[in-house]
Design an enzyme around this catalytic site. Structure first.
Site, PDB file in Angstrom:
ATOM      1  CG  HIS A 260      46.638  17.784 -22.830  1.00  0.00           C
ATOM      2  ND1 HIS A 260      47.802  17.170 -22.439  1.00  0.00           N
ATOM      3  CD2 HIS A 260      46.285  17.254 -24.024  1.00  0.00           C
ATOM      4  CE1 HIS A 260      48.149  16.295 -23.377  1.00  0.00           C
ATOM      5  NE2 HIS A 260      47.253  16.319 -24.338  1.00  0.00           N
ATOM      6  CG  ASP A 313      40.538  17.068 -29.865  1.00  0.00           C
ATOM      7  OD1 ASP A 313      40.968  16.801 -30.991  1.00  0.00           O
ATOM      8  OD2 ASP A 313      40.614  16.282 -28.906  1.00  0.00           O
TER       9      ASP A 313
HETATM   10  N1  ACO Z   1      36.098  21.229 -18.305  1.00  0.00           N
HETATM   11  C1  ACO Z   1      35.846  21.478 -16.999  1.00  0.00           C
HETATM   12  N2  ACO Z   1      36.633  21.010 -16.008  1.00  0.00           N
HETATM   13  C2  ACO Z   1      37.694  20.284 -16.343  1.00  0.00           C
HETATM   14  C3  ACO Z   1      38.027  20.008 -17.671  1.00  0.00           C
HETATM   15  C4  ACO Z   1      37.171  20.511 -18.677  1.00  0.00           C
HETATM   16  N3  ACO Z   1      37.418  20.268 -19.982  1.00  0.00           N
HETATM   17  N4  ACO Z   1      39.156  19.265 -17.717  1.00  0.00           N
HETATM   18  C5  ACO Z   1      39.527  19.082 -16.446  1.00  0.00           C
HETATM   19  N5  ACO Z   1      38.649  19.693 -15.628  1.00  0.00           N
HETATM   20  C6  ACO Z   1      38.697  19.742 -14.172  1.00  0.00           C
HETATM   21  C7  ACO Z   1      38.085  18.477 -13.574  1.00  0.00           C
HETATM   22  O1  ACO Z   1      36.710  18.611 -13.358  1.00  0.00           O
HETATM   23  C8  ACO Z   1      38.861  18.376 -12.287  1.00  0.00           C
HETATM   24  O2  ACO Z   1      38.349  19.321 -11.382  1.00  0.00           O
HETATM   25  P1  ACO Z   1      38.206  18.964  -9.823  1.00  0.00           P
HETATM   26  O3  ACO Z   1      39.621  18.710  -9.367  1.00  0.00           O
HETATM   27  O4  ACO Z   1      37.585  20.180  -9.245  1.00  0.00           O
HETATM   28  O5  ACO Z   1      37.361  17.742  -9.765  1.00  0.00           O
HETATM   29  C9  ACO Z   1      40.262  18.846 -12.672  1.00  0.00           C
HETATM   30  O6  ACO Z   1      40.073  19.729 -13.778  1.00  0.00           O
HETATM   31  C10 ACO Z   1      41.189  17.710 -13.077  1.00  0.00           C
HETATM   32  O7  ACO Z   1      40.523  16.906 -14.061  1.00  0.00           O
HETATM   33  P2  ACO Z   1      40.993  15.455 -14.459  1.00  0.00           P
HETATM   34  O8  ACO Z   1      39.957  14.868 -15.345  1.00  0.00           O
HETATM   35  O9  ACO Z   1      41.397  14.669 -13.269  1.00  0.00           O
HETATM   36  O10 ACO Z   1      42.331  15.818 -15.219  1.00  0.00           O
HETATM   37  P3  ACO Z   1      43.049  14.936 -16.283  1.00  0.00           P
HETATM   38  O11 ACO Z   1      44.461  15.331 -16.339  1.00  0.00           O
HETATM   39  O12 ACO Z   1      42.769  13.493 -16.078  1.00  0.00           O
HETATM   40  O13 ACO Z   1      42.232  15.465 -17.561  1.00  0.00           O
HETATM   41  C11 ACO Z   1      41.367  15.447 -19.691  1.00  0.00           C
HETATM   42  C12 ACO Z   1      42.630  15.451 -18.842  1.00  0.00           C
HETATM   43  C13 ACO Z   1      40.699  14.060 -19.602  1.00  0.00           C
HETATM   44  C14 ACO Z   1      41.785  15.711 -21.127  1.00  0.00           C
HETATM   45  C15 ACO Z   1      40.371  16.524 -19.212  1.00  0.00           C
HETATM   46  O14 ACO Z   1      40.987  17.793 -19.220  1.00  0.00           O
HETATM   47  C16 ACO Z   1      39.089  16.546 -20.022  1.00  0.00           C
HETATM   48  O15 ACO Z   1      38.182  15.758 -19.760  1.00  0.00           O
HETATM   49  N6  ACO Z   1      38.987  17.451 -21.038  1.00  0.00           N
HETATM   50  C17 ACO Z   1      37.809  17.474 -21.893  1.00  0.00           C
HETATM   51  C18 ACO Z   1      37.949  16.419 -22.989  1.00  0.00           C
HETATM   52  C19 ACO Z   1      38.955  16.805 -24.035  1.00  0.00           C
HETATM   53  O16 ACO Z   1      38.969  17.927 -24.520  1.00  0.00           O
HETATM   54  N7  ACO Z   1      39.787  15.824 -24.401  1.00  0.00           N
HETATM   55  C20 ACO Z   1      40.794  15.997 -25.456  1.00  0.00           C
HETATM   56  C21 ACO Z   1      42.177  15.941 -24.884  1.00  0.00           C
HETATM   57  S1  ACO Z   1      43.395  16.241 -26.154  1.00  0.00           S
HETATM   58  C22 ACO Z   1      43.406  14.837 -27.059  1.00  0.00           C
HETATM   59  O17 ACO Z   1      43.086  13.776 -26.621  1.00  0.00           O
HETATM   60  C23 ACO Z   1      43.819  14.952 -28.481  1.00  0.00           C
END
Ligand code: ACO
Length: 377
Positions: A260, A313
């Protein structure tokens, strides 16, 4: 011309992009000052919807009036039903919902007004009618005729009844209500910000909500509750879970339902909903119970390996699966609740409007010389 300070935060991370009195995440998630834990365990969705849209807790008479208005406004125009009937059978449910909300604008007498009272009336109508759009679409897709809304049922029971034709059992109702309460509002998330940007141009409620639905559909946002169940389906049994998740992480897969932008240690909504999921799974037994074990293993490994907590979620997908709901309904159900938060933000934006128009850091070429088309190779 105003000059922008040379500060750039990719994805607007950490940027305060506006003010709101609707909810806060810092210091624990609160809706208009009420802690989410207390709302989830002691309140109900109708009351929370009133709180968000009207700014304070209702008296018994106010709540009764609100419920009456909602139940009287559930029917959607025949023209909208016919329109949905003519859409391709395999169109994604979220796209149909977005189109349906947009179509409802043409039948709302308040469409062109951004006055506070008109916005509140439109918000209540949308809250009442979105479950009808979801039910109509779901049944037509399965070759069934739509079920008319039932004025004698509360919001959540009516929503389930219009999809399944059955009033949900008492054991499902509390957990489902809790999921709606937890989904209702979450500050400046991507879809809410989309709604506020749209509203800030003085576009109306329907345009802002249509845009918000489009934003919520994405798998990085609300669409993740559908993908979270695909994770569990793909794992299957708890005995496969540890290997499955370690292999996925080794491939650098993004695991839906985890991570998140703001919650780095715990999403409180996930913790609260997990308890209700677990309780229901215990009553149902079988696969539902095994999936709780799968979820525990996946949560433990992702935390150990990546320090990522589950988000709301993750348990929501399991809960809706346990209730026997089709996967493509999960994000529309999120909409049926989040409409309250979105609409509250549109109203707040219209009440104190200033156009939202940030600036970009330019990364393209400059001062190129124009070459006529007949001289280009
Ligand atoms: N699985 C694996 N790795 C992840 C995940 C995940 N779910 N989420 C983040 N990471 C990792 C990324 O790969 C990245 O790693 P790196 O630095 O080695 O490249 C690091 O964590 C940071 O990721 P970002 O995408 O830059 O972080 P951000 O704060 O933008 O992410 C997000 C937030 C988009 C929600 C992300 O955690 C994600 O994609 N989660 C999966 C989708 C999800 O569950 N969304 C629902 C969110 S809650 C809602 O909207 C109600």
């Amino acid at each position: 011309m105003t000059t922008a300070k040379e500060q750039y935060f990719p994805g607007l991370e950490g940027v305060i992009a506006g003010e709101t009195a609707i909810s806060t995440i810092s210091g624990g998630l609160q809706y208009r000052g009420y802690g989410i834990e207390e709302l989830a365990t002691r309140s109900n969705f109708d009351e929370v919807a009133y709180l968000l849209l009207h700014g304070g807790m209702p008296t018994p008479a106010e709540l009764a009036g609100f419920r009456k208005r909602l139940s009287e406004n559930r029917v959607i125009p025949d023209a909208v039903v016919d329109f949905i009937r003519k859409l391709p059978r395999n169109a994604p449910a979220m796209d149909v919902l977005r189109t349906g909300v947009s179509a409802l604008a043409h039948f709302d007498p308040d469409t062109d007004s951004n006055e506070h009272a008109a916005d509140v009336r439109k918000a209540e109508r949308l809250l009442a009618r979105i479950p009808t759009l979801i039910g109509v679409r779901s049944r037509l897709k399965r070759g069934l005729e739509p079920i008319p809304p039932r004025a004698d049922l509360d919001f959540s029971a009516n929503l389930i009844h219009m999809v399944t034709g059955k009033v949900p059992p008492e054991s499902h109702r509390k957990a489902f209500e809790v999921s709606l309460i937890l989904y209702a509002e979450h500050e400046y998330n991507a879809s809410t910000f989309t709604a506020r940007v749209t509203a800030s141009t003085l576009a109306g409620m329907y345009g802002a909500i249509t845009a918000a639905i489009a934003a919520l559909k994405g798998p990085l946002h609300g669409g993740a509750n559908e993908r979270a169940v695909e994770v569990l389906q793909s794992v299957g049994k708890s005995s496969n879970a540890e290997k499955w998740i370690r292999d996925s992480l080794a491939r650098k897969d993004r695991i839906m339902g985890f991570g998140h932008r703001i919650y780095k240690v715990e999403d409180p909504r996930a913790r609260i909903l997990k308890n209700f999921c677990r309780e229901l799974a215990g009553k149902i037994g079988g696969q539902a119970s095994d999936w709780e074990g799968v979820a525990d293993i996946i949560e433990r490994v992702i935390w150990d390996e990546k320090k990522l907590p589950p988000n709301v979620d993750w348990p929501a997908g399991r809960l809706y699966h346990m209730m026997g709901l089709e996967v493509e309904l999960y994000t529309p159900i999120f909409v049926s609740s989040r409409i309250t938060g979105w609409a509250a933000h549109v109203i707040e934006q219209h009440d104190h409007n200033r156009l939202i128009r940030p600036v970009a850091r330019y990364t393209g070429p400059a001062d190129l010389k124009y070459v006529g088309i007949d001289q280009r190779q």
